[in-house]
Design an enzyme around this catalytic site. Sequence first.
Site, PDB file in Angstrom:
ATOM      1  N   GLY A 236       0.796  -1.228   0.000  1.00 41.59           N
ATOM      2  CA  GLY A 236       0.000   0.000   0.000  1.00 41.59           C
ATOM      3  C   GLY A 236       0.827   1.275   0.000  1.00 41.59           C
ATOM      4  O   GLY A 236       0.272   2.369  -0.056  1.00 41.59           O
ATOM      5  N   GLU A 279       4.805  -5.772   1.978  1.00 38.40           N
ATOM      6  CA  GLU A 279       4.483  -6.341   0.667  1.00 38.40           C
ATOM      7  C   GLU A 279       4.131  -5.284  -0.371  1.00 38.40           C
ATOM      8  O   GLU A 279       3.026  -5.273  -0.922  1.00 38.40           O
ATOM      9  CB  GLU A 279       3.285  -7.268   0.867  1.00 38.40           C
ATOM     10  N   PRO A 280       5.050  -4.370  -0.600  1.00 31.92           N
ATOM     11  CA  PRO A 280       4.741  -3.285  -1.541  1.00 31.92           C
ATOM     12  C   PRO A 280       4.797  -3.726  -2.997  1.00 31.92           C
ATOM     13  O   PRO A 280       5.628  -4.563  -3.366  1.00 31.92           O
ATOM     14  CB  PRO A 280       5.847  -2.265  -1.257  1.00 31.92           C
ATOM     15  N   ARG A 282       3.344  -1.143  -5.771  1.00 34.63           N
ATOM     16  CA  ARG A 282       3.463   0.151  -6.444  1.00 34.63           C
ATOM     17  C   ARG A 282       4.787   0.863  -6.138  1.00 34.63           C
ATOM     18  O   ARG A 282       5.431   1.395  -7.038  1.00 34.63           O
ATOM     19  CB  ARG A 282       2.305   1.045  -5.977  1.00 34.63           C
ATOM     20  N   ARG A 318      -5.560   2.850 -15.429  1.00 37.62           N
ATOM     21  CA  ARG A 318      -5.752   3.534 -14.142  1.00 37.62           C
ATOM     22  C   ARG A 318      -6.599   4.814 -14.224  1.00 37.62           C
ATOM     23  O   ARG A 318      -7.492   5.009 -13.404  1.00 37.62           O
ATOM     24  CB  ARG A 318      -4.403   3.836 -13.475  1.00 37.62           C
ATOM     25  N   TYR A 322      -9.985   4.281 -12.051  1.00 38.47           N
ATOM     26  CA  TYR A 322     -10.004   4.894 -10.700  1.00 38.47           C
ATOM     27  C   TYR A 322     -10.029   6.415 -10.742  1.00 38.47           C
ATOM     28  O   TYR A 322      -9.832   7.047  -9.697  1.00 38.47           O
ATOM     29  CB  TYR A 322      -8.741   4.504  -9.920  1.00 38.47           C
ATOM     30  N   CYS A 348     -12.923   2.947 -28.386  1.00 35.01           N
ATOM     31  CA  CYS A 348     -14.257   3.370 -28.787  1.00 35.01           C
ATOM     32  C   CYS A 348     -15.183   3.593 -27.582  1.00 35.01           C
ATOM     33  O   CYS A 348     -16.219   2.946 -27.478  1.00 35.01           O
ATOM     34  CB  CYS A 348     -14.819   2.298 -29.718  1.00 35.01           C
ATOM     35  N   GLU A 349     -14.779   4.439 -26.667  1.00 33.52           N
ATOM     36  CA  GLU A 349     -15.625   4.799 -25.527  1.00 33.52           C
ATOM     37  C   GLU A 349     -15.329   6.246 -25.135  1.00 33.52           C
ATOM     38  O   GLU A 349     -14.157   6.657 -25.113  1.00 33.52           O
ATOM     39  CB  GLU A 349     -15.334   3.891 -24.317  1.00 33.52           C
ATOM     40  N   TYR A 377       0.983  -1.320 -12.224  1.00 29.48           N
ATOM     41  CA  TYR A 377      -0.411  -1.437 -12.653  1.00 29.48           C
ATOM     42  C   TYR A 377      -0.635  -0.745 -14.001  1.00 29.48           C
ATOM     43  O   TYR A 377      -1.690  -0.187 -14.272  1.00 29.48           O
ATOM     44  CB  TYR A 377      -1.359  -0.880 -11.578  1.00 29.48           C
TER      45      TYR A 377
HETATM   46  N1  LLP Z   1      -0.490  -7.464  -1.102  1.00 26.40           N
HETATM   47  C1  LLP Z   1      -1.732  -7.772  -1.482  1.00 26.40           C
HETATM   48  C2  LLP Z   1      -2.390  -8.935  -0.869  1.00 26.40           C
HETATM   49  C3  LLP Z   1      -2.402  -6.992  -2.430  1.00 26.40           C
HETATM   50  O1  LLP Z   1      -3.637  -7.310  -2.783  1.00 26.40           O
HETATM   51  C4  LLP Z   1      -1.735  -5.890  -3.014  1.00 26.40           C
HETATM   52  C5  LLP Z   1      -2.404  -5.080  -4.028  1.00 26.40           C
HETATM   53  C6  LLP Z   1      -0.416  -5.605  -2.599  1.00 26.40           C
HETATM   54  C7  LLP Z   1       0.166  -6.415  -1.632  1.00 26.40           C
HETATM   55  C8  LLP Z   1       0.385  -4.476  -3.170  1.00 26.40           C
HETATM   56  O2  LLP Z   1      -0.223  -3.251  -2.977  1.00 26.40           O
HETATM   57  P1  LLP Z   1       0.530  -1.897  -3.385  1.00 26.40           P
HETATM   58  O3  LLP Z   1       1.776  -1.805  -2.535  1.00 26.40           O
HETATM   59  O4  LLP Z   1       0.891  -1.980  -4.809  1.00 26.40           O
HETATM   60  O5  LLP Z   1      -0.423  -0.824  -3.108  1.00 26.40           O
HETATM   61  N2  LLP Z   1      -4.667  -1.601  -9.614  1.00 26.40           N
HETATM   62  C9  LLP Z   1      -4.665  -0.682  -8.505  1.00 26.40           C
HETATM   63  C10 LLP Z   1      -3.995  -1.246  -7.281  1.00 26.40           C
HETATM   64  C11 LLP Z   1      -4.582  -2.578  -6.851  1.00 26.40           C
HETATM   65  C12 LLP Z   1      -3.824  -3.223  -5.742  1.00 26.40           C
HETATM   66  C13 LLP Z   1      -4.272  -4.617  -5.518  1.00 26.40           C
HETATM   67  N3  LLP Z   1      -3.595  -5.274  -4.471  1.00 26.40           N
HETATM   68  C14 LLP Z   1      -4.040   0.630  -8.954  1.00 26.40           C
HETATM   69  O6  LLP Z   1      -3.644   0.733 -10.101  1.00 26.40           O
HETATM   70  O7  LLP Z   1      -3.975   1.584  -8.184  1.00 26.40           O
END
Ligand code: LLP
Length: 420
Positions: A236, A279-280, A282, A318, A322, A348-349, A377
């Site tokens: 996150g 668990e990053p 992004r 994205r 979102y 086409c949207e 992503y």
């Molecule tokens: N661990 C788990 C179990 C997750 O489901 C996720 C992301 C992460 C770690 C990594 O999260 P991060 O550090 O990347 O925030 N497509 C969306 C983000 C969806 C994230 C899904 N799960 C976007 O483009 O913002």
Amino acid sequence: MSRSAHGYTDSIQFFGDHSPSELARAYGTPLYVYSEKVLRERCRELKKLSQNPAFEVNYSVKANSNPALLRIVRDEGLRADAMSPGELAMDRMAGFDPANILYISNNNTREELAQALAAGCLVSVDSLSQLATLGKLAPDGKAMCRINPGIGEGHSAKVVTGGSKTKFGINSDQTAAILEMLRLYNLRLAGLNQHIGSLFMRPDKYLEAARFLLDYAAALPPAQFGQLEIIDFGGGFGIPYHKYDREERLDLPALSHGLNSLMSQWQTDTGYEGKFLIEPGRYVMAECGVLLGQVTAIKANGRNRFAGTDIGFNVIQRPVMYDAYHDIEVYARDDREFINQTVVGNICESGDILAKNRLLPAMTEGDIIGILDAGAYGFSMASNYNDRLLPAEALISEDGSCRLIRRAQTLDDLAACLLP
Ligand code: LLP
């Protein structure tokens, strides 16, 4: 940063000795371009969050699973997760040892779970019903459970994964049922994990949830507590998407301080000897990627000036999915007038909009533009909508050379699965 529309990538010499126009000419557009230098920097920042020997960074590959990038992540000493057979295959292609891959599943089929177990992964399940499936597949084995801490955070409701409105995790009031299931199948509870959602810029809630998970673990019966090998606080970690507005970075020192004191105090209090993971996804990948595209048409509709490009939402979802913001650079001389333009794709949207009324240099046909912070992503969410082809990916190595790490799809690829 100057008023140049490419001041950011200039300031960090993102493209090295290459120019975006040259890369676009050489490889075609749309094109994802990655910087090894930036990727390694982000990995190192995260590893430096803690000197605690129990601390490890588990890269969440859903953000970007190109094996060439995964190899760099592995070389920097990060672990990797997987949540599907495809991600597991990419991890293995990059040389990750399945014994160290956490398979963090959500609603996987019995066959998919069996595949992850057969590979040797530790599997996390996030429902009692999947815990039962796991127990039937591998009685006397190990299981990891994803707990829903009741705390959620994220840049959009679509990516908040803690709290009662989400499908994720086992509620923390279901411990008795978890223990019963573990007993029934003689499973060892080897780990606990959580993920509150994607993109926080202040560490407070993440730390609050980490404290929650530690309290939860400490309250387990001694037999189960003693089996824990892994406590995974989730990802996150946010990045500043508004670079041209000088958005501040996530306060890593504050996060590091909070996390370190939580972990070491808890180790002392409980005698825990297992690992702690973050668990990053992004944070590792977003900023090392720029998506290049070209302007194909300019038009005025009433007061709106549209810059049409070849970057449809099949290539980067994205903004459409979102309402996410990405800075856009225009690789043109600095003497252009800045005017408001709506940057759109070729799908086409009507919703196929990259940026609404953005103040950018007046674009003309043939200009090359870059979508910043597209490494996470971006490609991983791309699709073949409108039968458009998935783009190529190129990597600028630390030695300055640039090479393709994925070719663009061809029409033959598009037809490859069709049957007469
Ligand atoms: N661990 C788990 C179990 C997750 O489901 C996720 C992301 C992460 C770690 C990594 O999260 P991060 O550090 O990347 O925030 N497509 C969306 C983000 C969806 C994230 C899904 N799960 C976007 O483009 O913002």
